[in-house]
Design a protein around this motif. Structure first.
Motif, PDB file in Angstrom:
ATOM      1  N   ARG A 152      -5.322  -5.220   8.872  1.00 23.66           N
ATOM      2  CA  ARG A 152      -4.279  -4.810   7.764  1.00 23.66           C
ATOM      3  C   ARG A 152      -4.837  -4.866   6.587  1.00 23.66           C
ATOM      4  O   ARG A 152      -4.335  -4.066   5.719  1.00 23.66           O
ATOM      5  N   ALA A 153      -5.332  -5.996   6.048  1.00 21.36           N
ATOM      6  CA  ALA A 153      -6.003  -6.173   4.757  1.00 21.36           C
ATOM      7  C   ALA A 153      -6.737  -4.885   4.336  1.00 21.36           C
ATOM      8  O   ALA A 153      -6.651  -4.502   3.350  1.00 21.36           O
ATOM      9  N   ILE A 154      -7.724  -4.883   5.283  1.00 17.22           N
ATOM     10  CA  ILE A 154      -8.813  -3.661   4.708  1.00 17.22           C
ATOM     11  C   ILE A 154      -8.122  -2.104   4.623  1.00 17.22           C
ATOM     12  O   ILE A 154      -8.365  -1.447   3.902  1.00 17.22           O
ATOM     13  N   ALA A 155      -7.077  -2.026   5.605  1.00 17.38           N
ATOM     14  CA  ALA A 155      -6.213  -0.778   5.462  1.00 17.38           C
ATOM     15  C   ALA A 155      -5.656  -0.741   4.260  1.00 17.38           C
ATOM     16  O   ALA A 155      -5.590   0.368   3.536  1.00 17.38           O
ATOM     17  N   VAL A 156      -4.921  -1.642   3.792  1.00 21.34           N
ATOM     18  CA  VAL A 156      -4.401  -1.767   2.310  1.00 21.34           C
ATOM     19  C   VAL A 156      -5.329  -1.342   1.332  1.00 21.34           C
ATOM     20  O   VAL A 156      -4.923  -0.638   0.315  1.00 21.34           O
ATOM     21  N   VAL A 157      -6.602  -2.098   1.295  1.00 23.89           N
ATOM     22  CA  VAL A 157      -7.573  -1.725   0.370  1.00 23.89           C
ATOM     23  C   VAL A 157      -7.771  -0.167   0.444  1.00 23.89           C
ATOM     24  O   VAL A 157      -8.045   0.516  -0.643  1.00 23.89           O
ATOM     25  N   PHE A 158      -7.924   0.519   1.671  1.00 24.43           N
ATOM     26  CA  PHE A 158      -8.253   1.880   1.556  1.00 24.43           C
ATOM     27  C   PHE A 158      -7.157   2.638   0.858  1.00 24.43           C
ATOM     28  O   PHE A 158      -7.211   3.620   0.266  1.00 24.43           O
ATOM     29  N   ALA A 159      -5.716   2.236   1.466  1.00 29.34           N
ATOM     30  CA  ALA A 159      -4.685   2.891   0.882  1.00 29.34           C
ATOM     31  C   ALA A 159      -4.711   2.913  -0.861  1.00 29.34           C
ATOM     32  O   ALA A 159      -4.265   3.887  -1.473  1.00 29.34           O
ATOM     33  N   LEU A 160      -4.935   1.706  -1.218  1.00 26.48           N
ATOM     34  CA  LEU A 160      -4.934   1.519  -2.787  1.00 26.48           C
ATOM     35  C   LEU A 160      -6.166   2.186  -3.417  1.00 26.48           C
ATOM     36  O   LEU A 160      -5.979   3.134  -4.347  1.00 26.48           O
ATOM     37  N   HIS A 161      -7.302   2.449  -2.718  1.00 27.19           N
ATOM     38  CA  HIS A 161      -8.207   3.124  -3.180  1.00 27.19           C
ATOM     39  C   HIS A 161      -7.998   4.850  -3.257  1.00 27.19           C
ATOM     40  O   HIS A 161      -8.141   5.368  -4.279  1.00 27.19           O
ATOM     41  N   MET A 164     -12.570   2.161  11.886  1.00 32.90           N
ATOM     42  CA  MET A 164     -12.696   2.539  10.647  1.00 32.90           C
ATOM     43  C   MET A 164     -11.862   3.827  10.401  1.00 32.90           C
ATOM     44  O   MET A 164     -11.671   4.194   9.212  1.00 32.90           O
ATOM     45  N   SER A 165     -11.627   4.665  11.402  1.00 31.33           N
ATOM     46  CA  SER A 165     -10.771   5.973  11.225  1.00 31.33           C
ATOM     47  C   SER A 165      -9.366   5.632  10.434  1.00 31.33           C
ATOM     48  O   SER A 165      -9.089   6.242   9.617  1.00 31.33           O
ATOM     49  N   GLY A 166      -8.720   4.738  11.051  1.00 28.57           N
ATOM     50  CA  GLY A 166      -7.332   4.336  10.576  1.00 28.57           C
ATOM     51  C   GLY A 166      -7.304   4.178   9.146  1.00 28.57           C
ATOM     52  O   GLY A 166      -6.524   4.742   8.446  1.00 28.57           O
ATOM     53  N   PRO A 167      -8.160   3.043   8.591  1.00 25.22           N
ATOM     54  CA  PRO A 167      -8.221   3.192   7.207  1.00 25.22           C
ATOM     55  C   PRO A 167      -8.497   3.995   6.342  1.00 25.22           C
ATOM     56  O   PRO A 167      -7.748   4.429   5.362  1.00 25.22           O
ATOM     57  N   HIS A 168      -9.409   4.931   6.859  1.00 20.71           N
ATOM     58  CA  HIS A 168      -9.743   6.446   6.161  1.00 20.71           C
ATOM     59  C   HIS A 168      -8.483   7.198   6.103  1.00 20.71           C
ATOM     60  O   HIS A 168      -8.153   7.887   5.267  1.00 20.71           O
ATOM     61  N   GLY A 169      -7.780   7.216   7.368  1.00 25.35           N
ATOM     62  CA  GLY A 169      -6.400   7.963   7.069  1.00 25.35           C
ATOM     63  C   GLY A 169      -5.392   7.356   5.988  1.00 25.35           C
ATOM     64  O   GLY A 169      -4.655   8.314   5.563  1.00 25.35           O
ATOM     65  N   GLY A 187      -3.445  12.543   9.436  1.00 25.15           N
ATOM     66  CA  GLY A 187      -2.894  12.387  10.814  1.00 25.15           C
ATOM     67  C   GLY A 187      -4.111  12.089  12.098  1.00 25.15           C
ATOM     68  O   GLY A 187      -3.892  11.238  12.729  1.00 25.15           O
ATOM     69  N   THR A 188      -5.158  12.970  11.598  1.00 24.84           N
ATOM     70  CA  THR A 188      -6.202  12.926  12.910  1.00 24.84           C
ATOM     71  C   THR A 188      -6.751  11.573  12.589  1.00 24.84           C
ATOM     72  O   THR A 188      -7.308  10.851  13.598  1.00 24.84           O
ATOM     73  N   ARG A 189      -7.081  10.971  11.289  1.00 24.70           N
ATOM     74  CA  ARG A 189      -7.807   9.735  11.051  1.00 24.70           C
ATOM     75  C   ARG A 189      -6.891   8.596  11.684  1.00 24.70           C
ATOM     76  O   ARG A 189      -7.636   7.650  12.114  1.00 24.70           O
ATOM     77  N   LEU A 190      -5.462   8.711  11.460  1.00 24.62           N
ATOM     78  CA  LEU A 190      -4.705   7.665  11.967  1.00 24.62           C
ATOM     79  C   LEU A 190      -5.116   7.625  13.246  1.00 24.62           C
ATOM     80  O   LEU A 190      -4.716   6.251  14.068  1.00 24.62           O
ATOM     81  N   LEU A 191      -5.272   8.540  14.188  1.00 20.54           N
ATOM     82  CA  LEU A 191      -5.359   8.610  15.676  1.00 20.54           C
ATOM     83  C   LEU A 191      -6.955   8.408  16.092  1.00 20.54           C
ATOM     84  O   LEU A 191      -7.277   8.319  17.216  1.00 20.54           O
ATOM     85  N   GLY A 192      -7.783   8.616  15.020  1.00 21.46           N
ATOM     86  CA  GLY A 192      -9.231   8.600  15.362  1.00 21.46           C
ATOM     87  C   GLY A 192      -9.686   7.245  16.119  1.00 21.46           C
ATOM     88  O   GLY A 192     -10.577   7.408  17.023  1.00 21.46           O
ATOM     89  N   ASP A 193      -9.410   6.148  15.829  1.00 24.55           N
ATOM     90  CA  ASP A 193     -10.010   5.096  16.419  1.00 24.55           C
ATOM     91  C   ASP A 193      -9.626   5.170  18.027  1.00 24.55           C
ATOM     92  O   ASP A 193     -10.477   4.775  18.795  1.00 24.55           O
TER      93      ASP A 193
END
Length: 395
Positions: free
Chosen positions: A6-15, A128-133, A249-255
């Motif tokens: 969750r923490a790394i996903a938030v970092v990606f969203a902030l970026h 990896m895919s979810g945070p990029h999404g 959407g595809t990245r969120l499903l990618g993992d």
């Protein structure tokens, strides 16, 4: 989703939010400083220059102070740097601000992707895919807010300053959930400038092709709809949103797809979808078929860059070195793709330019095996990680 994920996903969203915010206020900066197109173009080149300068040193910083501290420090610097371009009183200061903006962007990009590799190893599954999404989601949401702010006539200095403060307020507590990753005893420090190794180059080819298609499509979708498909301004702008939404959407499903199929097969299947999308774009002379083609392009290339970073993190001497090496290649692709597309369109035609992009995607499909060969889909945590030991994060 557990705390490190969750923490790394938030970092990606902030970026992504920082990038999406500034993009919407470039016209305000141009108008305030009375910049010609040539000067503005030079200013917009500065972030890429800054990123190339900063990225190779990021893994060394992470080795010295730890991935967790480096990620928190650099994402905070990136959020703060997002406010600087609007404060520039003259072009020379704008150039300096954009260089710093690019350096913090590239360095934070390297360390957060390297840390995502460490989180994946710690959890024993692809992440990896979810945070990029969520990076795409952050960019879209912040971009939408920026459009509203610009439409309301809000001063960009106030807008970007408030956004920076809000993102910092979110990022500081979120960073506490990141893993503590410590270098293994006796592990040498990464090279001061981590250029791509031969092992990373094969992975970089796949990433170069995907980033080329992504960057060219993002920058030229609206123009293509206007010039070739005779779409109005609103529909042309909507095409970009469709493209980015399909990627997100595809990245969120990618993992999930990677766990089921493996990285190389996911890239090959995505490549086939993207080639079909590119062919549809080239053949289209009406708005909706062209939009459908761009949607397929977005779906097809969406998962590739996250998988490339994961594979590079496994191939490098440390995750940071591998990610830095492949990031240099993908940034080069993102920098050159829009220009090459424009030159091809000017010399031949817009359909010819996207025919070239379709060929590049085909190369991506053929070379996808490099990801499996270098461990891009490895999810099991090794008994001894050369990059360091991961421990559960503590506040």
């Amino acid at each position: 989703m557990n705390s490190p994920h969750r923490a790394i996903a938030v970092v990606f969203a902030l970026h992504g939010a920082v990038a999406g915010t500034l993009a919407t206020r470039i016209p305000w900066i141009q108008d305030r400083l009375d910049l010609s197109p040539t000067v503005l173009g030079a200013a917009l080149l500065c972030p890429s220059v800054g990123a190339f300068i900063g990225m190779p040193t990021a893994s060394r910083i992470a080795h010295r102070i730890g991935e967790r501290r480096a990620t928190r420090l650099l994402i905070a610097a990136w959020c703060a740097a997002g406010a600087l371009p609007a404060l520039a009183p003259a072009p020379v200061f704008l150039f300096a601000a954009m260089l710093l903006f690019g350096a913090t962007a590239g360095m934070s990009d390297v360390v957060m992707n390297a840390h995502a590799v460490s989180v994946g190893r710690h959890l024993g599954r692809p992440v990896m895919s979810g945070p990029h999404g969520l990076w795409c989601v952050g960019s879209l949401v912040a971009g939408g807010a920026g459009i509203l702010a610009a439409h309301a006539g809000i001063d960009a200095r106030l807008h970007l300053g408030l956004v920076a403060a809000v993102l910092l307020a979110v990022g500081v507590p979120a960073g506490r959930g990141l893993l503590h990753v410590r270098p293994s005893p006796g592990a040498p420090a990464p090279r001061r400038f981590a250029l791509p190794t031969r092992a990373v180059l094969a992975i970089g080819v796949v990433g170069f092709c995907a980033t080329f298609a992504e960057g060219a499509s993002a920058d030229w979708t609206a123009v293509y709809l206007t010039e070739v498909a005779d779409a109005g301004p609103g529909l042309a702008a909507a095409a970009y949103t469709v493209f980015m939404s399909c990627m997100a959407g595809t990245r969120l499903l990618g993992d999930r797809l990677v766990r089921r199929l493996g990285p190389a097969r996911v890239v090959r299947c995505g490549g086939v979808v993207a080639v079909l999308g590119g062919a549809l774009v080239v053949a289209s002379r009406a708005p909706w078929p062209a939009i459908a083609g761009f949607a397929l392009l977005g779906v097809g290339v969406a998962t590739v860059v996250p998988l490339v970073f994961a594979a590079a993190g496994a191939a490098g001497a440390t995750p940071g070195e591998g990610v830095a090496g492949v990031a240099t290649i993908t940034y080069l692709s993102g920098l050159t793709a829009p220009a090459i597309t424009g030159w091809t369109a000017g010399a031949l035609s817009y359909p010819a330019a996207f025919a070239l992009i379709t060929c590049v995607v085909a190369v991506m499909t053929v070379t996808a095996g490099a990801l499996d060969a270098r461990g891009g889909g490895a999810t099991a945590r090794p008994a001894a990680e050369p990059a360091g030991r991961a421990e559960k994060a503590v506040p």
